[in-house]
Design a protein around this motif. Structure first.
Motif, PDB file in Angstrom:
ATOM      1  N   THR A  10       0.820  -1.194   0.000  1.00 57.85           N
ATOM      2  CA  THR A  10       0.000   0.000   0.000  1.00 57.85           C
ATOM      3  C   THR A  10       0.867   1.263   0.000  1.00 57.85           C
ATOM      4  N   CYS A  41       4.287  -9.113  -0.734  1.00 56.06           N
ATOM      5  CA  CYS A  41       3.235  -8.700   0.194  1.00 56.06           C
ATOM      6  C   CYS A  41       3.296  -9.574   1.446  1.00 56.06           C
ATOM      7  N   GLY A  43       0.866 -10.172   3.434  1.00 61.01           N
ATOM      8  CA  GLY A  43      -0.402 -10.871   3.684  1.00 61.01           C
ATOM      9  C   GLY A  43      -1.434  -9.978   4.338  1.00 61.01           C
ATOM     10  N   ALA A  44      -1.002  -8.826   4.800  1.00 63.24           N
ATOM     11  CA  ALA A  44      -1.892  -7.781   5.339  1.00 63.24           C
ATOM     12  C   ALA A  44      -2.544  -8.092   6.680  1.00 63.24           C
ATOM     13  N   VAL A  45      -2.903  -9.335   6.917  1.00 66.16           N
ATOM     14  CA  VAL A  45      -3.398  -9.688   8.258  1.00 66.16           C
ATOM     15  C   VAL A  45      -2.654 -10.930   8.726  1.00 66.16           C
ATOM     16  N   TYR A  46      -2.400 -10.979  10.010  1.00 67.16           N
ATOM     17  CA  TYR A  46      -1.708 -12.138  10.571  1.00 67.16           C
ATOM     18  C   TYR A  46      -2.686 -13.311  10.646  1.00 67.16           C
ATOM     19  N   PRO A  47      -2.355 -14.441  10.039  1.00 71.72           N
ATOM     20  CA  PRO A  47      -3.247 -15.596  10.100  1.00 71.72           C
ATOM     21  C   PRO A  47      -3.138 -16.237  11.487  1.00 71.72           C
ATOM     22  N   THR A  55       0.534 -19.183   4.444  1.00 74.91           N
ATOM     23  CA  THR A  55       0.220 -17.758   4.459  1.00 74.91           C
ATOM     24  C   THR A  55       1.263 -16.945   5.223  1.00 74.91           C
ATOM     25  N   CYS A  77       4.154   0.638   7.922  1.00 80.61           N
ATOM     26  CA  CYS A  77       2.721   0.353   7.955  1.00 80.61           C
ATOM     27  C   CYS A  77       2.421  -0.501   9.189  1.00 80.61           C
ATOM     28  N   ALA A  79       0.039  -2.537   9.818  1.00 82.00           N
ATOM     29  CA  ALA A  79      -0.393  -3.897   9.516  1.00 82.00           C
ATOM     30  C   ALA A  79       0.801  -4.774   9.171  1.00 82.00           C
ATOM     31  N   TYR A 196     -10.769  -4.291   8.171  1.00 83.65           N
ATOM     32  CA  TYR A 196     -11.174  -4.862   6.874  1.00 83.65           C
ATOM     33  C   TYR A 196     -12.683  -5.010   6.723  1.00 83.65           C
ATOM     34  N   LEU A 230      -4.825   1.662   6.301  1.00 89.26           N
ATOM     35  CA  LEU A 230      -6.214   1.216   6.434  1.00 89.26           C
ATOM     36  C   LEU A 230      -6.950   2.070   7.471  1.00 89.26           C
TER      37      LEU A 230
ATOM     38  N   GLU C  86     -11.682 -16.661  14.876  1.00 88.70           N
ATOM     39  CA  GLU C  86     -10.967 -16.859  13.613  1.00 88.70           C
ATOM     40  C   GLU C  86     -10.924 -18.337  13.234  1.00 88.70           C
ATOM     41  N   PRO C 115      -7.373   1.395  -0.142  1.00 88.06           N
ATOM     42  CA  PRO C 115      -5.998   0.895  -0.148  1.00 88.06           C
ATOM     43  C   PRO C 115      -5.949  -0.612  -0.436  1.00 88.06           C
ATOM     44  N   GLN C 116      -4.882  -1.051  -1.094  1.00 88.73           N
ATOM     45  CA  GLN C 116      -4.677  -2.477  -1.381  1.00 88.73           C
ATOM     46  C   GLN C 116      -4.820  -3.302  -0.119  1.00 88.73           C
ATOM     47  N   GLN C 117      -4.254  -2.748   0.927  1.00 89.95           N
ATOM     48  CA  GLN C 117      -4.247  -3.414   2.226  1.00 89.95           C
ATOM     49  C   GLN C 117      -5.640  -3.899   2.623  1.00 89.95           C
ATOM     50  N   LEU C 118      -6.654  -3.083   2.313  1.00 97.43           N
ATOM     51  CA  LEU C 118      -8.013  -3.434   2.688  1.00 97.43           C
ATOM     52  C   LEU C 118      -8.494  -4.645   1.884  1.00 97.43           C
ATOM     53  N   VAL C 120      -6.632  -6.926   0.365  1.00 99.09           N
ATOM     54  CA  VAL C 120      -5.860  -8.126   0.723  1.00 99.09           C
ATOM     55  C   VAL C 120      -6.325  -8.669   2.067  1.00 99.09           C
ATOM     56  N   SER C 121      -6.495  -7.771   3.027  1.00102.29           N
ATOM     57  CA  SER C 121      -6.874  -8.271   4.352  1.00102.29           C
ATOM     58  C   SER C 121      -8.278  -8.852   4.350  1.00102.29           C
ATOM     59  N   ALA C 122      -9.204  -8.224   3.644  1.00102.56           N
ATOM     60  CA  ALA C 122     -10.560  -8.768   3.593  1.00102.56           C
ATOM     61  C   ALA C 122     -10.551 -10.131   2.913  1.00102.56           C
ATOM     62  N   ARG C 124      -8.054 -12.198   2.783  1.00105.22           N
ATOM     63  CA  ARG C 124      -7.411 -13.151   3.693  1.00105.22           C
ATOM     64  C   ARG C 124      -8.376 -13.621   4.777  1.00105.22           C
ATOM     65  N   LYS C 125      -9.214 -12.714   5.246  1.00107.78           N
ATOM     66  CA  LYS C 125     -10.121 -13.063   6.334  1.00107.78           C
ATOM     67  C   LYS C 125     -11.311 -13.862   5.827  1.00107.78           C
TER      68      LYS C 125
END
Lengths: 261, 664, 128
Positions: A10, A41, A43-47, A55, A77, A79, A196, A230, C86, C115-118, C120-122, C124-125
């Motif tokens: 981002t 990347c 991954g943006a969120v930690y799995p 991941t 960032c 995240a 998100y 974000l 989760e 943002p890309q981040q949004l 990607v994170s969505a 991923r979730k």
């Protein structure tokens, strides 16, 4: 000492200014910061599930790259910082993740969490120091009342992030003081912006973001600052903009007099 | 050669169900020295003991092995039995075939085999046993009580009542402790001061009791019956005999910004002060960190104003050395630090207070003279929220894993007192469980809910948000209604977990007694010896042993006193017969044993030895004070030359036992 | 039988010991998404303990939990409700055709500033 810098996706696209100001400032502060080559990347969120391995691999690649340099991975960032720091913790303390990630990556030498993941703010605090930063400020932001917005990712889970006190953090307030502005402490500074969920349920993020901005405004803030694209998106585009939202690197650049070159 | 009798106990079915006791008795008959062997249902019963006595006489036994329960249970019983039949008690050995065999094995074959091995082991040891005699020591008939709260006060009064001298050492300038800070006490709501101060006066007037306030334990030496303690009397900068407690100095003092400890820091006190009106002793003290005269020589106003000339800026600490037969630890508690509980905004808002602070805010002698006012602006509060279990039952690392035990009751008390005095104030209590075991306790709590309309909410507060309008927004869960509730309160009261006073760690080290992972002192037995520490002569009173309220503290304090009186009533104490001693011909005077001895029992002497041919040499050798030695054996393991040995547990005895186990 | 395996899988990869929960409800007292949840954070812990995985998999809450970790941070018993949520969400999206968002729906949801981040994170979730 060189910091291996991980900007993340981002910061190269929608949050260019967060990145550009940050780089101008490290130059002004005389720090040796070098962007990692061919980064991927995070991954943006930690799995969170314990059986997630694939991941986490791109984060491990980044961490391992920094290990080959001076072992200091600089993030900006929130995240990315959260993902990299937590995956690194897995590589230290979760034998299953460590074994499988290493088996998959077939590195020359096993990676076991040797890299230190450092957020830009931590770099300012621990490697530059607030007093030194203060000394380098040419345009102190006198009289500007700034609310620090921490959000979740820098602080929690505190046992892994070890960033600051998770309920009463002071690092961004200290930063604000160092650049000559006045920090405004408000109780929603570590509440979630909606993250998100804004893609699918924007109404939730709108509620969360407005609660944060209202709290900052009611306590007298002229602006809030963040380290996360974000959070920036949610606060700015979901919230009703009762106060301005800026990246902390922008006001740092302003204070250091390097914003406009 | 010994003549040994072996007595195998069934312990009803406790042993006999898993161990073939007849086979054990049969198997050991051929062991060296064994001349008699039998089994019986309950060896510890009068008939069982008679059986042993009879066998000793009939078979001229010189040693006895009892295969039974743990020696902690009945070693003393069987030693007495043997002694009454005319043999030395140290000629008795126990093979533990219950805790170490029948209770942990299921298979009768395995169990029986192991029982035989343990019996052989004990026999091998008895073959090398020698009669031992314990020495005797005199008992100093004076007790020391460390801590002058209600626990220490009660213990001291009871011991003095029995006619023994007692010294109380208290770190604060006055006795009274936490109870003196409380407003009312549950479940009867009588005022704490009204019931405590008469006891404090009793202490002051009792000629058997000596008070050392504003004093600390500097060093402890010795052992049960014979402790020698150094007490540091910190400089008060006041001539105690001259001060009348008139308080003129407090008004004269210009440095008034000290935090008032008695009021939990909620208001200020001068540098020279008497902690509170009923303080015992009623003598002023100067805080040297705050006093201008002591800090930079510029002042002296109090000395000018003092009508009895009692002030002495040059006073220094004084060390007093006293002898005691018994020591009572009554060091009490403090509330935990709330730095790790930022979600409750304790550091951010003055209107978030601990329950102990609330006691002061409601007390007539407190900073608001008993009128409950919001600390931030002195306004009357209209809505108060209590949060229970703040830091208690917390295994996350932020708080304490235990229940603090007193909070449910005092929170109900606070709620009721507030509703009684200010019916317009709304009171909410967030609770996880309300725990009120105790006489009239649950009735007390129910009264708060039923008669006083206190809003009990089952759930926990997630966060307290200080609002710009000065109110506190309390966000919590209401689990019964499955809602997240938001309450706008004027004050939030945190039922903060209690922990042992931190100084107890140092005290425990000085007394060589043990503390648990939560810094509570460990009792000798959780059920059967709850007021004794595992170290002989050290007794436990009050919260230093575990969380407890006033009634329970007073009960324990009196129990503790009974134990102390039992000890002080003896003129002499039988020492420990299993003491260490060096083989002087092997000792090289290296000091290792003296360094590891936890009791300070070992010293060194220069001794002359004959070398033959009329020659002599003087060597430094170790010497064990047998009255102090507790027989722990640390020195025998540490001794590099193998000179040190322990009677009753000699190296060759231990090796014989090991051999007996290994031998098939 | 299948449910039993699913339950033990979810428990295992949640990586948290739900039996340590003392039913205080602090997680739900702290949760910023509480009012957008049908099953509340504390119920994820108690229902997993009871073995009621089906109910959790059908809940709306798995999509509205923000993973903000406030519940994890503040649990006095070291239980991590967000990790249970989760794990349940993963159990759902790991099934075939159970993705929450489809790629073709994205263009309608985005604007210039997202943002890309949004994204990607969505993804991923919500997707596997």
């Amino acid at each position: 000492m060189r910091f291996s810098y991980y900007p993340g996706c981002t910061l190269k696209t929608k949050a260019k200014e967060l990145n550009n100001y940050a780089l101008k400032c490290v130059e002004a502060l005389g720090l040796d910061v070098k962007e990692i080559e061919e980064w991927q990347c995070c991954g943006a969120v930690y799995p969170q599930a314990r059986d997630e391995i694939a991941t986490k691999l791109s984060a491990v690649r980044t961490l391992n790259y920094a290990k080959g340099e001076d072992g200091k991975l600089l993030t900006l960032c929130s995240a990315c910082h959260n993902v990299l720091k937590r995956v690194n913790e897995d590589m230290i303390s979760d034998a299953n993740v460590r074994l499988k990630a290493n088996n998959y990556l077939q590195l020359e030498e096993e990676y076991a969490g040797e890299t230190e993941v450092i957020h830009y703010l931590e770099m300012l605090r621990d490697y530059v120091g607030w007093d030194n930063l203060k000394a380098k400020v040419v345009n102190p932001l006198k009289g500007v009342k700034i609310g620090a917005y921490y959000g979740c990712l820098l602080l929690r889970p505190s046992k892994v992030m070890a960033f600051d006190n998770p309920e009463n953090p002071t690092i961004i307030e200290d930063f604000i003081k160092a650049i000559g502005a006045t920090p405004v402490v408000y109780p929603y500074r570590n509440e979630c912006c909606g993250a998100y969920v804004s893609l699918d349920e924007p109404a939730i993020s709108k509620k969360k973001s407005n609660a944060i901005l209202d709290s900052a405004s009611a306590n007298g803030a002229d602006m809030v600052i963040t380290a996360c694209p974000l959070c920036m998106y949610n606060l700015k585009h979901m919230g009703d903009s009762v106060v301005d939202v800026k990246y902390f690197t922008e006001i740092l650049a302003e204070a250091l007099g390097v914003k406009e070159d | 050669m010994q003549r040994i009798g072996v007595f195998v106990c069934w312990c009803g079915s406790n042993i006999a169900a898993t161990v073939d006791v007849e086979r054990v008795a049969e198997a050991v008959k051929s062991e060296p020295g064994v001349v008699f062997s039998t089994q019986y249902q309950y060896m510890c019963s009068e008939n069982g003991q008679q059986l042993i006595r009879q066998a000793i006489k009939e078979h001229n036994l010189t040693g006895v092995v009892v295969c039974s329960c743990s020696p902690r249970m009945h070693e003393a019983t069987f030693r007495k039995t043997a002694e009454s039949a005319g043999i030395n008690p140290y000629m008795v050995e126990i093979a533990n075939i219950r805790e170490q065999v029948s209770w942990i094995h299921k298979d009768i074959e395995e169990g029986t085999e192991k029982a035989i091995i343990l019996a052989r082991t004990a026999i091998a040891k008895v073959n090398l046993n020698a009669p031992l005699t314990a020495g005797e020591t005199k008992v100093t008939k004076r007790a020391l009580v460390i801590g002058g709260g209600i626990a220490g006060i009660q213990s001291a009064l009871d011991i003095a009542e029995a006619g023994y001298e007692v010294d109380i050492v208290e770190t604060k300038p006055t006795i009274g402790g936490r109870m003196a800070q409380l407003d009312k006490t549950f479940p009867t709501l009588d005022c704490a001061a009204c019931i405590l101060t008469p006891k404090m006066v009793d202490v002051a007037q009792n000629e058997k009791i000596t008070l050392y306030t504003y004093s600390e334990i500097e060093d402890v030496k010795g052992f049960v019956g014979n402790f020698s303690v150094k007490i540091r009397k910190k400089a008060r900068y006041i001539n105690e005999d001259a001060c009348t407690g008139c308080g003129v100095c407090m008004n004269a003092c210009p440095s008034k910004k000290g935090l008032n400890e008695f009021n939990q820091g909620l208001n200020n006190r001068p540098a020279i002060y008497i902690p509170f009106a009923q303080a015992i002793p009623n003598i002023a003290v100067i805080d040297p960190q705050q006093c201008l005269k002591i800090k930079n020589g510029k002042c002296g106003l109090c000395a000018m104003k003092c009508p009895s000339n009692a002030i002495d800026y040059t006073q220094t600490d004084e060390i007093v050395e006293r002898e005691y037969g018994a020591i009572v630890v009554a060091t009490g508690y403090k509330t935990i630090d709330l730095d790790k509980f930022g979600e409750y905004a304790y550091n951010e808002s003055k209107d978030v207070v601990t329950s102990l602070e609330l006691e002061r805010l409601m007390n007539a002698a407190g900073p608001t003279k008993g009128t409950l006012l919001r600390p931030s602006d002195g306004e009357h509060p209209h809505d108060i929220t209590f949060i229970q279990c703040v830091g208690s039952r917390d295994t996350s690392g932020c708080g304490k894993p235990y229940c603090s035990k007193i909070c449910c009751m005092y929170t109900a008390k606070h709620a009721m007192l507030i509703r009684e005095k200010y019916p317009d104030v709304k009171v909410h209590i967030f609770y996880i469980d309300v725990r009120t075991p105790g006489k009239n306790y649950d009735e007390f709590y129910r009264r708060a809910a039923e008669q006083y309309g206190v809003d009990y909410i089952k759930g926990m507060v997630g966060k307290v948000y200080p609002q710009p309008n000065g109110k506190l927004l309390v966000q919590g869960s209401d689990l019964i209604n499955n809602e997240q509730v938001l309450i706008e309160s004027d004050m939030v009261v945190l039922a903060t977990a209690i922990e042992p006073e931190p100084s107890v760690r140092r005290i425990a080290t000085l007394l060589t007694t043990s503390i648990d992972t939560n810094n509570f002192l460990t009792e000798a037995h959780a059920k059967l010896r709850p007021v004794e520490s595992p170290t002989a002569g050290i007794f436990l009173s009050g919260v230093c042993q575990g969380p407890k309220d006033i009634p329970e503290t007073v009960s324990q304090a009196s129990a503790c006193a009974a134990k102390v009186i039992g000890l002080l009533a003896k003129n002499t104490l039988k020492g420990n017969a299993c003491v260490a001693g060096p083989d002087e011909s092997m000792c090289n005077g290296c000091s290792v044993c003296a360094n590891v001895c936890p009791y300070g029992a070992i010293t060194y002497v220069d001794k002359e030895f004959r070398l033959g041919g009329g020659k002599t040499e003087t060597r430094r050798v170790s010497q064990v004070n047998q009255a102090i030695c507790q027989g722990c054996g640390a020195c025998t393991v540490a001794c590099p030359s193998g000179a040190m040995d322990l009677k009753g547990f000699a190296n060759k005895q231990i090796m014989a036992e090991v051999e007996a186990i290994c031998k098939r | 039988m299948e449910d039993k395996y699913l339950l033990s899988d979810v428990k295992r990869y949640s990586g948290t010991d739900t039996s340590a929960c003392m039913r205080c409800g602090k997680c739900s007292g702290r949760c910023p998404a509480y009012n957008d949840m049908d099953i509340k954070p504390h119920q994820f812990v108690t229902l997993i303990e009871r073995g009621d995985i089906e109910k959790l998999m059908q809940s709306k809450s798995i999509w509205t939990c923000l993973s903000c970790m406030a519940c994890v941070e503040r649990c006095p018993r070291n239980v991590a409700p967000a990790q249970v949520i989760e794990a349940v969400r993963d159990a759902v999206v790991r099934q075939q055709y159970a993705n929450k968002i489809k790629a073709e729906d994205i263009p309608a949801k985005i604007d210039e500033t997202i943002p890309q981040q949004l994204l990607v994170s969505a993804f991923r979730k919500y997707n596997k």
